[in-house]
Design a protein around this motif. Sequence first.
Motif, PDB file in Angstrom:
ATOM      1  N   LYS A 188       3.613 -29.434  -4.582  1.00  7.24           N
ATOM      2  CA  LYS A 188       2.408 -28.080  -4.555  1.00  7.24           C
ATOM      3  C   LYS A 188       2.822 -27.187  -5.919  1.00  7.24           C
ATOM      4  O   LYS A 188       3.692 -27.369  -6.812  1.00  7.24           O
ATOM      5  CB  LYS A 188       3.239 -27.215  -3.350  1.00  7.24           C
ATOM      6  N   ARG A 221       6.588 -16.631  -9.270  1.00  5.34           N
ATOM      7  CA  ARG A 221       6.725 -15.811  -7.909  1.00  5.34           C
ATOM      8  C   ARG A 221       7.218 -14.357  -8.231  1.00  5.34           C
ATOM      9  O   ARG A 221       6.737 -13.292  -7.581  1.00  5.34           O
ATOM     10  CB  ARG A 221       7.686 -16.547  -6.924  1.00  5.34           C
ATOM     11  N   ARG A 271      -2.702 -27.459  -3.987  1.00  8.37           N
ATOM     12  CA  ARG A 271      -3.017 -26.592  -5.252  1.00  8.37           C
ATOM     13  C   ARG A 271      -2.630 -27.347  -6.456  1.00  8.37           C
ATOM     14  O   ARG A 271      -1.707 -28.157  -6.534  1.00  8.37           O
ATOM     15  CB  ARG A 271      -2.355 -25.263  -5.331  1.00  8.37           C
ATOM     16  N   ARG A 301       2.220 -25.970 -14.522  1.00  4.23           N
ATOM     17  CA  ARG A 301       1.621 -27.319 -14.441  1.00  4.23           C
ATOM     18  C   ARG A 301       1.509 -28.246 -15.253  1.00  4.23           C
ATOM     19  O   ARG A 301       2.134 -29.451 -15.050  1.00  4.23           O
ATOM     20  CB  ARG A 301       0.138 -26.948 -14.385  1.00  4.23           C
ATOM     21  N   LEU A 318       3.027 -12.999  -8.094  1.00  9.47           N
ATOM     22  CA  LEU A 318       3.058 -12.829  -6.784  1.00  9.47           C
ATOM     23  C   LEU A 318       3.870 -11.803  -6.497  1.00  9.47           C
ATOM     24  O   LEU A 318       4.975 -11.463  -6.998  1.00  9.47           O
ATOM     25  CB  LEU A 318       3.416 -14.076  -6.107  1.00  9.47           C
ATOM     26  N   TYR A 374      -9.051 -18.841  -9.011  1.00 11.18           N
ATOM     27  CA  TYR A 374      -8.324 -17.602  -8.942  1.00 11.18           C
ATOM     28  C   TYR A 374      -8.498 -16.828 -10.402  1.00 11.18           C
ATOM     29  O   TYR A 374      -8.910 -15.440 -10.236  1.00 11.18           O
ATOM     30  CB  TYR A 374      -6.987 -17.712  -8.589  1.00 11.18           C
ATOM     31  N   GLN A 375      -8.099 -17.383 -11.411  1.00 14.95           N
ATOM     32  CA  GLN A 375      -7.976 -16.564 -12.673  1.00 14.95           C
ATOM     33  C   GLN A 375      -9.523 -16.354 -13.175  1.00 14.95           C
ATOM     34  O   GLN A 375      -9.561 -15.175 -14.002  1.00 14.95           O
ATOM     35  CB  GLN A 375      -7.037 -17.517 -13.733  1.00 14.95           C
ATOM     36  N   PRO A 394       2.056 -22.942  -6.793  1.00 21.50           N
ATOM     37  CA  PRO A 394       3.186 -23.052  -8.039  1.00 21.50           C
ATOM     38  C   PRO A 394       4.293 -23.822  -7.458  1.00 21.50           C
ATOM     39  O   PRO A 394       4.665 -23.916  -6.237  1.00 21.50           O
ATOM     40  CB  PRO A 394       3.750 -21.617  -8.437  1.00 21.50           C
ATOM     41  N   PHE A 398       0.762 -20.149 -14.939  1.00 18.65           N
ATOM     42  CA  PHE A 398       0.662 -21.094 -14.269  1.00 18.65           C
ATOM     43  C   PHE A 398       0.134 -22.395 -14.947  1.00 18.65           C
ATOM     44  O   PHE A 398       0.754 -23.659 -14.671  1.00 18.65           O
ATOM     45  CB  PHE A 398      -0.828 -20.906 -13.536  1.00 18.65           C
ATOM     46  N   LYS A 407       3.617 -12.717   1.438  1.00 20.16           N
ATOM     47  CA  LYS A 407       3.098 -13.809   1.804  1.00 20.16           C
ATOM     48  C   LYS A 407       1.538 -13.776   1.617  1.00 20.16           C
ATOM     49  O   LYS A 407       0.839 -14.603   1.912  1.00 20.16           O
ATOM     50  CB  LYS A 407       3.355 -14.466   3.172  1.00 20.16           C
ATOM     51  N   SER A 426      -7.068 -24.281  -8.692  1.00 20.47           N
ATOM     52  CA  SER A 426      -6.685 -22.874  -8.254  1.00 20.47           C
ATOM     53  C   SER A 426      -6.833 -22.087  -9.349  1.00 20.47           C
ATOM     54  O   SER A 426      -7.140 -20.977  -9.262  1.00 20.47           O
ATOM     55  CB  SER A 426      -5.139 -22.934  -7.618  1.00 20.47           C
ATOM     56  N   SER A 427      -6.193 -22.377 -10.741  1.00 24.04           N
ATOM     57  CA  SER A 427      -6.370 -21.640 -11.793  1.00 24.04           C
ATOM     58  C   SER A 427      -7.664 -21.178 -12.059  1.00 24.04           C
ATOM     59  O   SER A 427      -8.200 -19.893 -12.375  1.00 24.04           O
ATOM     60  CB  SER A 427      -5.709 -22.246 -13.118  1.00 24.04           C
ATOM     61  N   ASP A 444      -6.341 -18.628   0.421  1.00 25.59           N
ATOM     62  CA  ASP A 444      -5.150 -18.489   1.185  1.00 25.59           C
ATOM     63  C   ASP A 444      -5.680 -18.445   2.616  1.00 25.59           C
ATOM     64  O   ASP A 444      -6.723 -18.006   3.173  1.00 25.59           O
ATOM     65  CB  ASP A 444      -4.370 -17.109   0.725  1.00 25.59           C
ATOM     66  N   GLY A 456      -0.056 -13.659  -1.228  1.00 22.13           N
ATOM     67  CA  GLY A 456      -0.645 -14.534  -2.195  1.00 22.13           C
ATOM     68  C   GLY A 456      -0.873 -13.584  -3.363  1.00 22.13           C
ATOM     69  O   GLY A 456      -0.433 -12.465  -3.365  1.00 22.13           O
ATOM     70  N   ILE A 457      -2.091 -13.753  -4.299  1.00 20.89           N
ATOM     71  CA  ILE A 457      -2.275 -13.088  -5.725  1.00 20.89           C
ATOM     72  C   ILE A 457      -2.826 -11.686  -5.261  1.00 20.89           C
ATOM     73  O   ILE A 457      -4.110 -12.101  -4.446  1.00 20.89           O
ATOM     74  CB  ILE A 457      -2.671 -14.295  -6.477  1.00 20.89           C
TER      75      ILE A 457
HETATM   76  P1  TYD Z   1       0.471 -20.328  -2.526  1.00 19.23           P
HETATM   77  O1  TYD Z   1      -0.188 -21.629  -2.223  1.00 19.23           O
HETATM   78  O2  TYD Z   1      -0.208 -19.218  -1.491  1.00 19.23           O
HETATM   79  O3  TYD Z   1       1.924 -20.713  -2.543  1.00 19.23           O
HETATM   80  P2  TYD Z   1       3.041 -20.312  -1.365  1.00 19.23           P
HETATM   81  O4  TYD Z   1       2.463 -20.715  -0.131  1.00 19.23           O
HETATM   82  O5  TYD Z   1       4.160 -21.155  -1.771  1.00 19.23           O
HETATM   83  O6  TYD Z   1       3.347 -18.707  -1.669  1.00 19.23           O
HETATM   84  O7  TYD Z   1      -0.012 -19.755  -4.077  1.00 19.23           O
HETATM   85  C1  TYD Z   1       0.222 -18.461  -4.493  1.00 19.23           C
HETATM   86  C2  TYD Z   1      -0.774 -17.795  -5.087  1.00 19.23           C
HETATM   87  O8  TYD Z   1      -0.969 -18.093  -6.216  1.00 19.23           O
HETATM   88  C3  TYD Z   1      -2.235 -18.126  -4.188  1.00 19.23           C
HETATM   89  O9  TYD Z   1      -2.561 -16.588  -3.739  1.00 19.23           O
HETATM   90  C4  TYD Z   1      -3.028 -18.810  -5.170  1.00 19.23           C
HETATM   91  C5  TYD Z   1      -2.364 -18.163  -6.667  1.00 19.23           C
HETATM   92  N1  TYD Z   1      -2.852 -19.333  -7.589  1.00 19.23           N
HETATM   93  C6  TYD Z   1      -3.506 -18.914  -8.839  1.00 19.23           C
HETATM   94  O10 TYD Z   1      -3.911 -17.794  -8.901  1.00 19.23           O
HETATM   95  N2  TYD Z   1      -3.601 -19.834  -9.794  1.00 19.23           N
HETATM   96  C7  TYD Z   1      -2.952 -21.204  -9.641  1.00 19.23           C
HETATM   97  O11 TYD Z   1      -3.158 -21.779 -10.669  1.00 19.23           O
HETATM   98  C8  TYD Z   1      -2.091 -21.607  -8.498  1.00 19.23           C
HETATM   99  C9  TYD Z   1      -1.451 -22.867  -8.401  1.00 19.23           C
HETATM  100  C10 TYD Z   1      -1.861 -20.560  -7.592  1.00 19.23           C
END
Ligand code: TYD
Length: 206
Positions: free
Chosen positions: A37, A49, A101, A79, A53, A109-110, A39, A75, A57, A105-106, A11, A59-60
Amino acid sequence: MGMFIVMEGIDGAGKSTQAKMLADWFKSRGYEVVLTKEPTDTAFGRLIRRLVLTGGKEGIIDGARISHEAEALLFAADRAEHVSKLIGPSLKDGKVVISDRYFYSSLAYQWARGLDLEWLIDLNRFAIRPDLVILLDLPVKESMKRINGRSIKSEFDKIAELQRNVRENYLKLAEMFPEMRIVNAQNTVDDIHRDIVGLVEQELLE
Ligand code: TYD
């Protein structure tokens, strides 16, 4: 078949700015471009969201209200729709698809949530492999300066720690997936754009 390019990074790395600039670059050369993009903005994206989330803003973060497995599945579901309804058909039409993304990203992050990497890779096996993945890399200290304005102060340390894990994961993934290229995201916006265009020309257009 068209061309499929993905922007990845923690992020605050500047993905959406660079995705937009790259889309404009292709358009000015006469290509038909789909800028998208994850999600997504579909019902699945909205569900993510709402459930995953925290609404801000930032993020996760770790305050997720659902299990990490359910999060990964959501996620992946988002996808699956994205691939079958937009990415696949657009590539068949010969368009350039640029996604801010994708499944990396999965994985980053996951995996940082403690899930098993092999399970995450299997779960995302359906996803069309991109031709090029740009990993915008920068130290978490720098990215946090950029997202500071959009995050809750009390969550700062938690967010920074997760981002550090995610960054490390991305760098490990770059060694596993040959389509991934690392770009230094500490440069100016224009320099980063030039680096990305250089990679696109070298890897996809020559
Ligand atoms: P982000 O790109 O920040 O979206 P936006 O700007 O529209 O809010 O993505 C949101 C969060 O989701 C970001 O912290 C990354 C996380 N994420 C995952 O954990 N796994 C995923 O597969 C994806 C696509 C995003």
